[in-house]
Write a protein that holds these residues in place. Sequence first.
Motif, PDB file in Angstrom:
ATOM      1  N   TRP A  98       0.749  -1.127  -0.065  1.00 10.96           N
ATOM      2  CA  TRP A  98       0.019  -0.064   0.029  1.00 10.96           C
ATOM      3  C   TRP A  98       0.897   1.352  -0.046  1.00 10.96           C
ATOM      4  N   GLY A  99       0.327   2.484  -0.202  1.00 13.85           N
ATOM      5  CA  GLY A  99       0.848   3.768  -0.298  1.00 13.85           C
ATOM      6  C   GLY A  99       0.857   4.459   1.160  1.00 13.85           C
ATOM      7  N   GLY A 105      -0.624   2.799  -3.969  1.00 11.49           N
ATOM      8  CA  GLY A 105       0.285   1.848  -3.437  1.00 11.49           C
ATOM      9  C   GLY A 105       0.619   0.334  -4.020  1.00 11.49           C
ATOM     10  N   SER A 106      -0.376   0.376  -5.265  1.00 13.18           N
ATOM     11  CA  SER A 106      -0.550  -0.881  -5.951  1.00 13.18           C
ATOM     12  C   SER A 106       0.887  -1.349  -6.581  1.00 13.18           C
ATOM     13  N   GLU A 107       1.355  -2.477  -6.784  1.00 14.05           N
ATOM     14  CA  GLU A 107       2.757  -2.771  -7.321  1.00 14.05           C
ATOM     15  C   GLU A 107       2.258  -3.047  -8.846  1.00 14.05           C
ATOM     16  N   ASN A 246       5.327   0.519   0.797  1.00 15.21           N
ATOM     17  CA  ASN A 246       5.882  -0.870   0.858  1.00 15.21           C
ATOM     18  C   ASN A 246       5.760  -1.648  -0.546  1.00 15.21           C
ATOM     19  N   PHE A 247       5.953  -0.988  -1.669  1.00 12.10           N
ATOM     20  CA  PHE A 247       5.642  -1.766  -3.056  1.00 12.10           C
ATOM     21  C   PHE A 247       6.802  -1.500  -3.873  1.00 12.10           C
ATOM     22  N   ARG A 248       7.029  -2.236  -4.698  1.00  9.31           N
ATOM     23  CA  ARG A 248       8.202  -2.229  -5.751  1.00  9.31           C
ATOM     24  C   ARG A 248       7.569  -1.654  -6.960  1.00  9.31           C
ATOM     25  N   PRO A 249       8.239  -0.620  -7.780  1.00  6.14           N
ATOM     26  CA  PRO A 249       7.504  -0.122  -8.961  1.00  6.14           C
ATOM     27  C   PRO A 249       7.419  -1.167 -10.202  1.00  6.14           C
ATOM     28  N   PRO A 250       6.862  -1.130 -11.159  1.00  4.71           N
ATOM     29  CA  PRO A 250       6.636  -1.810 -12.367  1.00  4.71           C
ATOM     30  C   PRO A 250       8.266  -2.062 -12.994  1.00  4.71           C
TER      31      PRO A 250
END
Length: 263
Positions: A98-99, A105-107, A246-250
């Motif tokens: 999440w953001g 905050g989606s991956e 807590n997400f990794r970008p595309p």
Amino acid sequence: MTGHHWGYGKDNGPSAWLKDYPIAEGNRQSPIDIVPAEAVFDARLSPISLSYNNCTSATISNNGHSVVVEFIDSDERSVIRGGPLENMYRLKQFHFHWGGKGCSGSEHTVGGKTYVSELHLVHWNAIKYKSFGEAAAAPDGLAVLGIFLESGDEHRFLHQITDALYMVKFKGSVADFKGFNPKCLLPNSLEYWTYPGSLTTPPLYESVTWIVLKEPIYVSEKQMGKFRMLLFNGEEEEDRKHMENNFRPPQPLKGRKVRASFK
């Protein structure tokens, strides 16, 4: 940065993972931006079938990167099959990304669109491998069902999770969390995109068949606020940071094809 200290901060976040995990530049890294116009409808893809009827959750925990609900691993009744999968995969855990407040905050992203959060239901190929650990490192070892969370009305089942988050505020905390069935978190439609990918957190193994649902579920800002009350730190640490972004970008597609179960 040692391998154990990866995170989502300025110095240990996704752009720094490559140093300890060279596979970060591999050919099937996740997440990706799903471009609907470029996804190929594949008539051979059957609907996915989720048998979560007698699903039994065991614990909820904060692993310092997300909140995780674990399932009793020997439970052969909670499985995913069909779609791109050659056999059935058993549910192991689910967690969220999440953001920050008011931020997405989606991956995975869809045509560049990001969502408030993304839920990952992680399944492993228990037919072919002896343990989750063995499966996690094998090319066909894992199947992850991704569900987008969109900002909107309160989700009437998610409160069972958000009400339990106070018990796992700190990294390393674990609490009993029994009797939760994730079936209630599924959207109405199970139409999906699928592609070969990886774990989105270190060790970034390229072992995941991704099944990303097209239809999101809705969550209120108040519910998301409870996720952001969690901490990246343990109770004894001083420099406390709220768990968010807590997400990794595309990652680059590198020639992979994204298939769609729908036209």
